[in-house]
Design an enzyme around this catalytic site. Structure first.
Site, PDB file in Angstrom:
ATOM      1  N   HIS A   1       0.849  -1.189   0.000  1.00  0.00           N
ATOM      2  CA  HIS A   1       0.000   0.000   0.000  1.00  0.00           C
ATOM      3  C   HIS A   1       0.890   1.245   0.000  1.00  0.00           C
ATOM      4  O   HIS A   1       1.942   1.268   0.643  1.00  0.00           O
ATOM      5  CB  HIS A   1      -0.925   0.009   1.224  1.00  0.00           C
ATOM      6  CG  HIS A   1      -1.956   1.077   1.118  1.00  0.00           C
ATOM      7  ND1 HIS A   1      -1.700   2.381   1.473  1.00  0.00           N
ATOM      8  CD2 HIS A   1      -3.223   1.057   0.633  1.00  0.00           C
ATOM      9  CE1 HIS A   1      -2.784   3.110   1.225  1.00  0.00           C
ATOM     10  NE2 HIS A   1      -3.721   2.327   0.714  1.00  0.00           N
TER      11      HIS A   1
ATOM     12  N   GLU B   1      -3.743   2.291  -7.657  1.00  0.00           N
ATOM     13  CA  GLU B   1      -4.102   3.366  -6.721  1.00  0.00           C
ATOM     14  C   GLU B   1      -3.130   4.521  -6.908  1.00  0.00           C
ATOM     15  O   GLU B   1      -2.056   4.539  -6.272  1.00  0.00           O
ATOM     16  CB  GLU B   1      -3.972   2.877  -5.271  1.00  0.00           C
ATOM     17  CG  GLU B   1      -4.984   1.869  -4.849  1.00  0.00           C
ATOM     18  CD  GLU B   1      -5.284   1.994  -3.355  1.00  0.00           C
ATOM     19  OE1 GLU B   1      -6.453   2.109  -3.023  1.00  0.00           O
ATOM     20  OE2 GLU B   1      -4.349   1.987  -2.534  1.00  0.00           O
TER      21      GLU B   1
HETATM   22  P1  PGA Z   1      -9.346   6.227  -0.133  1.00  0.00           P
HETATM   23  O1  PGA Z   1      -8.170   5.205   0.190  1.00  0.00           O
HETATM   24  O2  PGA Z   1     -10.502   5.431  -0.678  1.00  0.00           O
HETATM   25  O3  PGA Z   1      -9.645   6.869   1.182  1.00  0.00           O
HETATM   26  O4  PGA Z   1      -8.820   7.196  -1.135  1.00  0.00           O
HETATM   27  C1  PGA Z   1      -7.844   4.156  -0.677  1.00  0.00           C
HETATM   28  C2  PGA Z   1      -6.639   3.455  -0.147  1.00  0.00           C
HETATM   29  O5  PGA Z   1      -5.732   4.130   0.380  1.00  0.00           O
HETATM   30  O6  PGA Z   1      -6.535   2.217  -0.209  1.00  0.00           O
END
Ligand code: PGA
Length: 259
Positions: free
Chosen positions: A103, A172
């Site tokens: 992450h 992401e």
């Molecule tokens: P968010 O986070 O939906 O709050 O943007 C996603 C993540 O960090 O996995």
């Protein structure tokens, strides 16, 4: 059509077990009113502190047939001392099936190196977890193709095709994660383009055919108002939801929209 994944990444929230129980009971109530047929693949990833309780709450509620358990990280050591870490063996004992790997908050805030991410990915695969591998550029400044390419190569180095196929790859973009200042979600079209770049690297560097490709998820400020637009892109088989996953009302809206 296969069911869409909704991965709820609670991060370091809520602060107390009582609040976690309240959130779980709101989800239980939602699923109580739903048909028996599972509509999506929901994976709840609570903080380590609450894993065992959330496992129990899943088992004892209407979530039993609707949700599975995920962890937000795993120790890279399979055996051996590792102060502060939680091993895969411990996670298996509480029925964790999915593990988030790499992450961006771990990569960028905690200094988790590409090598560590790669070792954790291998540890997760050897121990039969389904890794949810997070990939994403830090900045959108024209260097993203090159950045993604390097990150993928280093994340998956030494991982076999069969193992890559078992992963869920979450695109992401770091700048789109809701806790970042000025964050705004990527557009579904541009996020889908990034998946094409990722697929291209997996094809060229790891010789993956279309049939070998892992499933891709989108994460970064996913909320009820935009979840459908991301899932309308054929590239995405699900979403990774952070902030909105600990807001019972918002998250239930998301669940109700993803069928
Ligand atoms: P968010 O986070 O939906 O709050 O943007 C996603 C993540 O960090 O996995």
């Amino acid at each position: 059509m296969s069911k869409k994944f909704i991965i709820a990444n609670w991060k370091n929230k809520p602060e107390t077990l009582a609040q976690a129980e309240t959130l779980m009971s709101a989800l239980d109530e939602y699923f109580q009113g739903q048909s028996e047929t599972k509509q999506h693949s929901l994976v709840i990833c609570p903080p380590f502190l609450f894993l065992e309780d959330v496992a129990r709450l899943i088992q004892q509620s209407h979530l039993a047939h609707n949700a599975e358990l995920g962890a937000q990280d795993v120790a890279l050591e399979i055996q051996g001392a590792a102060t502060g870490e939680t091993t895969g063996v411990m996670l298996q004992k509480v029925d964790v099936r999915y593990v988030i790997i790499g992450h961006s908050e771990r990569r960028w805030k905690l200094g988790e190196s590409e090598e560590t991410v790669n070792l954790k990915l291998k540890a997760a695969l050897i121990q039969d977890f389904v890794p949810v591998v997070c990939i994403g550029e830090k900045l959108r400044d024209g260097s993203e193709r090159e950045f993604l390419s390097e990150q993928i190569k280093k994340t998956f180095v030494g991982v076999s095709k069969d193992h890559i196929r078992r992963c869920l790859v979450a695109y992401e973009p770091v700048w789109a994660i809701s806790t970042n200042l000025d964050a705004k979600p990527d557009t579904p079209e541009s996020a889908a383009q990034s998946v094409k770049i990722i697929r291209g690297v997996l094809q060229e560097e790891f010789q993956l055919s279309d049939a070998d490709m892992p499933l891709f998820l989108y994460g970064g400020s996913v909320k009820a108002h935009n979840v459908k637009s991301f899932l309308e892109q054929p590239e995405f088989s699900g979403v990774l939801v952070g902030g909105a996953s600990v807001d019972a009302e918002e998250f239930i809206k998301i669940l109700s929209l993803v069928v």
